[in-house]
Design a protein around this motif. Structure first.
Motif, PDB file in Angstrom:
ATOM      1  N   CYS A   3       0.856  -1.192   0.000  1.00  0.00           N
ATOM      2  CA  CYS A   3       0.000   0.000   0.000  1.00  0.00           C
ATOM      3  C   CYS A   3       0.890   1.239   0.000  1.00  0.00           C
ATOM      4  CB  CYS A   3      -0.924   0.023   1.216  1.00  0.00           C
ATOM      5  SG  CYS A   3      -1.963  -1.457   1.377  1.00  0.00           S
ATOM      6  N   ASP A   5      -0.409   4.375   0.626  1.00  0.00           N
ATOM      7  CA  ASP A   5      -0.997   5.397   1.482  1.00  0.00           C
ATOM      8  C   ASP A   5      -1.284   4.759   2.839  1.00  0.00           C
ATOM      9  OD1 ASP A   5      -2.211   7.518   2.627  1.00  0.00           O
ATOM     10  OD2 ASP A   5      -3.952   7.581   1.309  1.00  0.00           O
ATOM     11  N   GLU A   6      -0.378   4.966   3.808  1.00  0.00           N
ATOM     12  CA  GLU A   6      -0.543   4.361   5.124  1.00  0.00           C
ATOM     13  C   GLU A   6      -1.371   5.292   6.007  1.00  0.00           C
ATOM     14  OE1 GLU A   6       2.959   2.995   7.004  1.00  0.00           O
ATOM     15  OE2 GLU A   6       3.711   1.893   5.260  1.00  0.00           O
ATOM     16  N   ARG A   7      -2.671   5.100   6.000  1.00  0.00           N
ATOM     17  CA  ARG A   7      -3.550   5.914   6.828  1.00  0.00           C
ATOM     18  C   ARG A   7      -3.723   5.339   8.232  1.00  0.00           C
ATOM     19  NH1 ARG A   7      -8.573   6.943   2.571  1.00  0.00           N
ATOM     20  NH2 ARG A   7      -7.321   7.725   0.831  1.00  0.00           N
ATOM     21  N   ARG A   8      -3.392   4.073   8.360  1.00  0.00           N
ATOM     22  CA  ARG A   8      -3.671   3.419   9.634  1.00  0.00           C
ATOM     23  C   ARG A   8      -2.802   3.969  10.758  1.00  0.00           C
ATOM     24  NH1 ARG A   8      -6.099  -1.303  11.120  1.00  0.00           N
ATOM     25  NH2 ARG A   8      -5.388  -2.258  13.071  1.00  0.00           N
ATOM     26  N   ARG A   9      -1.589   4.392  10.454  1.00  0.00           N
ATOM     27  CA  ARG A   9      -0.685   4.852  11.511  1.00  0.00           C
ATOM     28  C   ARG A   9      -1.302   6.036  12.259  1.00  0.00           C
ATOM     29  NH1 ARG A   9       4.900   4.245  11.800  1.00  0.00           N
ATOM     30  NH2 ARG A   9       4.882   3.489   9.642  1.00  0.00           N
ATOM     31  N   THR A 274      -8.074  -3.769   3.611  1.00  0.00           N
ATOM     32  CA  THR A 274      -6.757  -3.168   3.349  1.00  0.00           C
ATOM     33  C   THR A 274      -6.173  -2.515   4.586  1.00  0.00           C
ATOM     34  OG1 THR A 274      -7.770  -1.080   2.648  1.00  0.00           O
ATOM     35  CG2 THR A 274      -7.386  -2.754   0.942  1.00  0.00           C
ATOM     36  N   GLU A 276      -7.300  -0.131   6.408  1.00  0.00           N
ATOM     37  CA  GLU A 276      -7.501   1.314   6.342  1.00  0.00           C
ATOM     38  C   GLU A 276      -6.505   2.019   5.427  1.00  0.00           C
ATOM     39  OE1 GLU A 276     -10.086   2.793   7.398  1.00  0.00           O
ATOM     40  OE2 GLU A 276     -10.877   1.072   8.452  1.00  0.00           O
ATOM     41  N   ASP A 277      -5.675   1.286   4.721  1.00  0.00           N
ATOM     42  CA  ASP A 277      -4.790   1.903   3.743  1.00  0.00           C
ATOM     43  C   ASP A 277      -5.508   1.999   2.404  1.00  0.00           C
ATOM     44  OD1 ASP A 277      -2.729   2.122   5.576  1.00  0.00           O
ATOM     45  OD2 ASP A 277      -2.004   0.102   5.150  1.00  0.00           O
ATOM     46  N   HIS A 278      -4.923   2.787   1.498  1.00  0.00           N
ATOM     47  CA  HIS A 278      -5.600   3.019   0.234  1.00  0.00           C
ATOM     48  C   HIS A 278      -4.599   2.921  -0.920  1.00  0.00           C
ATOM     49  CE1 HIS A 278      -9.814   3.724  -0.474  1.00  0.00           C
ATOM     50  NE2 HIS A 278      -9.523   4.420  -1.549  1.00  0.00           N
ATOM     51  N   CYS A 280      -4.351   0.363  -2.867  1.00  0.00           N
ATOM     52  CA  CYS A 280      -3.749  -0.952  -2.634  1.00  0.00           C
ATOM     53  C   CYS A 280      -4.062  -1.887  -3.790  1.00  0.00           C
ATOM     54  CB  CYS A 280      -4.267  -1.567  -1.336  1.00  0.00           C
ATOM     55  SG  CYS A 280      -3.969  -0.555   0.128  1.00  0.00           S
TER      56      CYS A 280
END
Length: 917
Positions: A3, A5-9, A274, A276-278, A280
């Motif tokens: 992925c 775009d790591e939005r989960r962090r 995913t 919460e990533d995008h 992907c």
């Protein structure tokens, strides 16, 4: 899954979850600075950190944990971890264990003790690939009506000269013409028999089929097509076996496996999680995914299990968001091999971790989600489809009654006298012909075309799957014991755990290790001496694996029960009817028409079932088998045994009632190769309240083949035995036969004299890997035993890898950055997917040419000139490759150049760049 775009962090940090943000290695390589993106948990101990991985140096342990002494505000969430020794150049994994509040995705982080980077960026690159595979004529005199008539008239003129009448109404002419007609009919029958006695002159399809069978060539009668059908329901539905049919226009399809269908509404569409990533995607070669199992905080809805089939497909265009822009080729069926429930604690989202076989690895990059459309919103692009049914062309018809003839009297001739020469006038008349001609029961099926189906699953697929299941049993048992050990002493052993260990190791062993008094220490002892304590069971397991590899199907009542008593598993896991043993989904629609048999079963008046076979050569006197032969009109005739090769069908005795029927399906050939979305109807005999909302086949029908042409078989059959190799005598024979094994790129062999006999040394080059795995070596070894010559020993090993030492001097163009050019050269000349030294590009004996290396390096943008300064074997004497332009590789060797700093023994690439920026 990769992925960008790591939005989960950020979401984990906002919701109070902690995780590892970064790991840096000190100058002495024994101190690690671990940075968290949350507050440092209190009371951290060395036991809360675990370091995994390593190639040469493993088992690194943490000795102390202390806060970072730096006053830098960016390092306030940092702890310094001291290890007992420095690691090698490979990748390690640092994990935080037994600490609450950590997000599972950021509980562990990969790091290296030495980065090995020079002047290029070491950030990981996305591995998602771009989307883009003259007979002699014999004159027989007097063989027809006219010649027979003239011959008899001439004969009568000699024997009866006074008879000169030649008018048609005369009784003499009538008798002559009657005899001429009968002679013409008998002559035609004689010619037909002589014609059908040879392959070159045979005209009937049945005769050609039997002739070609003598040389082990099968004249096939076509094969029915297969397709994957997705059934969408508005509620859970249970459908009984044999009550469902599918239709595409006038073509009927039926489920290939006779079993009940359980359709779930939650399987209509299965989203991929995913985390919460995008942006992907699942790249080519993916064999695992995470599925969304219901809504957060609610009950699970997916009831998938190993053996179920899932279809992954792209439903909208990733850029426009329109359904019309989707790529309909991005659809693939996969059969699940493992299903593991899990939960994403960040969203309390239930998920399923699923895997599938390497044969079902994705053949295209599947985009899971993207950002696009007119309003530039988040789009769900790729999903999974459940409720998948494998169907086959051909619909069942009503049972067709068979007319069984009445048997002739046993004793031919006149009846014996009762007494003193007086005949019994009440006895039925007897036949008087000699010798007796038995009646053969050879009925013909009235409807056509009869479906020809390849057995599913095939015997080889089932036995290989069972062998893999047996091979994984020790690893599963070891992992189970290791899990119990890790839970100790916080979670004591339960009664079920003790029972499992008792079945696995035995009561005396558990008593010796004092499991009841010291369970934690006992489990550690069991793990250390696992192979030693179970040596007898492991040897027996190898015997069962060998039986499965040789084609013996393991049953749940026999071998399954034995395995259950030894390894503590359920005996039903060995049932060959379990979908886990059906093989990958990729081979379900890949059929060979020469393996197809008529989908016909015969039920006699005793309610016994007779099955179709290729021939009756291997059938015993009690085997209820028959052969289905298709004539020139496409009608199938059933040929039963004679009591020696196959049981003889019992004829009527004049008093019994005939209730024999034939049960079969109609539909065959290329008519079943329908396109995608063509199967759109379902026919249910009893709905049982079923709520079917939609039926579709995402993938087109495949495998349908029309019957083979007789003329083509007549030409090809005499050469079939010569073209098919079934023995290994020379080294080339061993290499050719070994190369047939799936998963091989190439194989080579050599016959070595050991002093007393020859040993066939086979080297294999695995597909997609530089070194062949152990399971592939075992498969090749077991498959070659049936072909080897008597007196030859057999040895199977992986290819001999020859690491290279390559040095280049590259002139970089002034307008290009030297670091970027270096990175591009490393990829071009590396062992990656598109690299020059890729494991699948080079094979046995492939020489390494200086000109090709220069050409590959010169193709990199920014390269002005290339000069090869060194090319030789890494661990060999200096060669003359620079003088001759070729580095020779021996027949059993494969060149290797990984250019991996963690494994320098696998080849070294030295680049000297001049110029550039």
């Amino acid at each position: 899954m990769t992925c960008t775009d790591e939005r989960r962090r950020n979401m984990a940090r906002d919701r109070g979850y902690n995780g590892i943000d970064a790991v840096s290695v000190g100058s002495d390589r024994t101190e690690l600075s671990v940075v968290f993106f949350g507050d440092v948990p209190g009371g951290l101990r060395p036991a809360n950190f675990r370091i995994e991985g390593g190639r040469r140096i493993t088992g690194i342990e943490v000795t102390s944990v202390a806060p970072c002494p730096s006053k830098d505000p960016e390092l306030e969430h940092c702890v310094r971890v001291t290890v007992d020794r420095a690691g090698d150049l490979s990748t390690y994994r640092l994990c935080v264990v037994d600490v609450e509040g950590f997000d599972p995705r950021y509980r562990c982080l990969d790091f290296t003790f030495v980065t090995g980077c020079d002047d290029i960026d070491c950030a990981p690159q996305c591995d998602c690939p771009d989307e883009s595979f003259p007979p002699v004529e014999i004159d027989y005199l007097a063989k027809d009506y006219a010649s027979f008539r003239q011959l008899m008239l001439d004969r009568l003129s000699l024997t009866m000269p006074q008879w000169t009448e030649r008018h048609i109404p005369d009784i003499g002419i009538t008798l002559v013409e009657l005899l001429a007609y009968e002679g013409d009919r008998l002559s035609y029958q004689q010619d037909a028999v002589a014609t059908e006695a040879y392959l070159e002159t045979a005209r009937l399809r049945t005769s050609v089929r039997r002739h070609t069978r003598l040389v082990d060539y099968t004249l096939h009668d076509g094969c029915a097509a297969r397709a994957w059908v997705c059934v969408e329901v508005s509620g859970d539905v249970e459908l009984k076996a044999g009550t469902v049919q599918f239709a595409s226009g006038t073509q009927i399809f039926e489920p290939l496996v006779y079993q009940d269908l359980s359709l779930r509404a939650g399987h209509n569409r299965v989203d991929l999680w995913t985390w919460e990533d995008h942006d992907c995607c699942l790249p080519i070669g993916t064999t695992a995914a995470t599925l969304v199992d219901g809504e957060p905080g609610k009950d699970r809805v997916l009831q998938l299990r190993p053996g179920d089939v899932l279809i992954l497909e792209e439903i909208i265009g990733p850029k426009t968001g329109n359904e019309a822009d989707r790529d309909i080729t991005h659809r693939q069926a996969v059969r699940l091999t493992s299903v593991t429930p899990a939960v994403d604690p960040l969203r309390e989202q239930p998920v399923l971790e699923v895997t599938w076989a390497r044969d079902d690895a994705l053949r295209f990059p599947l985009c899971v989600n993207s950002r696009g459309g007119r309003e530039c919103t988040d789009l769900v692009v790729g999903v999974g489809r459940g409720n998948v049914v494998l169907v086959e062309h051909g619909g069942g018809v009503p049972d067709e009654p068979l007319e069984v003839p009445v048997a002739d009297p046993v004793d031919p001739g006149c009846p014996e006298p009762v007494c003193f020469g007086c005949h019994d006038t009440t006895a039925p008349p007897r036949t008087t012909r000699y010798p007796p001609i038995p009646k053969r029961f050879q009925p013909a099926i009235s409807r056509l075309p009869v479906t020809n189906s390849v057995p599913f699953p095939s015997l080889g697929v089932t036995t290989r799957a069972q062998a893999d299941w047996l091979r994984d049993l020790p690893a599963r048992a070891r992992e189970h014991v290791r899990t119990l050990y890790r839970k100790m002493p916080e979670e004591p052993l339960e009664k079920s755990d003790t029972e499992y260990l008792t079945v696995l190791f035995g009561e005396p062993t558990l008593t010796k290790v004092r499991l009841a008094q010291h369970p934690h220490r006992a489990l550690r002892t069991l793990l250390r001496r696992f192979d030693e304590l179970l040596i007898a069971k492991l040897e027996r397991l190898e015997e069962l694996i060998g039986q499965a590899r040789s084609g013996c199907v393991l049953t749940a009542d026999e071998e399954g029960w034995e395995v259950a008593q030894s390894w503590g598993v359920d005996a039903a896991e060995a049932d060959p009817a379990d979908p886990r043993f059906f093989g990958p989904a990729a081979i379900a629609t890949d059929t060979d028409p020469r393996d197809a048999l008529p989908a016909v079963t015969v039920i006699d008046r005793f309610n016994e079932t007779w099955h179709a076979r290729r021939d009756l050569l291997d059938s015993g006197p009690d085997d209820r088998h028959f052969v289905g032969e298709t004539d020139d009109d496409g009608r199938v005739h059933l040929r039963f045994g004679d009591g020696r090769n196959g049981a003889q069908f019992e004829l009527l005795d004049g008093t019994a009632q005939d209730h024999s029927v034939a049960r079969y399906r109609v539909g065959n050939g290329t008519a079943g190769n329908v396109g995608a979305e063509a199967i759109d109807k379902i026919i249910i005999a009893d709905t049982h309240g079923a709520t079917i909302s939609r039926v579709r086949n995402p993938l087109p029908g495949a495998g349908g083949v029309d019957p083979e042409d007789v003329a083509a078989a007549r030409i090809q059959a005499p050469h079939e035995a010569r073209l098919r190799q079934l023995r290994a005598i020379t080294a080339g024979d061993y290499a050719d036969l070994a190369a047939r094994q799936p998963g091989l790129q190439r194989a080579t062999a050599n016959l070595a004299w050991t002093g007393s006999w020859y040993e066939a040394q086979i080297a294999i080059d695995a597909l997609g890997a530089p070194v062949a795995p152990d399971w592939l070596l075992d498969d090749v070894r077991s498959s070659m035993h049936r072909y080897r010559k008597i007196g030859h020993d057999l040895s199977v090993s992986s290819a001999v890898l020859v690491p290279l030492d390559l040095a280049l001097c590259v002139q970089v163009k002034p307008e290009h950055i030297a670091g970027h050019v270096r990175a591009a050269l490393m990829r071009t000349l590396g062992a990656g997917r598109d690299g020059y030294f890729n494991a699948d590009r080079l094979t046995f004996g492939t020489p390494v040419r200086v000109s090709s290396i220069v050409a590959a390096a010169a193709s990199v943008p920014g390269v002005l000139s290339v000069d090869v300064t060194r090319l030789e074997r890494l661990f060999g004497p200096p060669g003359d490759a620079l003088d001759t332009g070729v580095l020779a590789i021996k027949p059993l060797e494969v060149a290797q150049l990984d250019s991996d700093p963690a494994r320098p023994e696998n080849g070294r690439l030295d680049l000297t760049l001049v110029g550039g920026r």
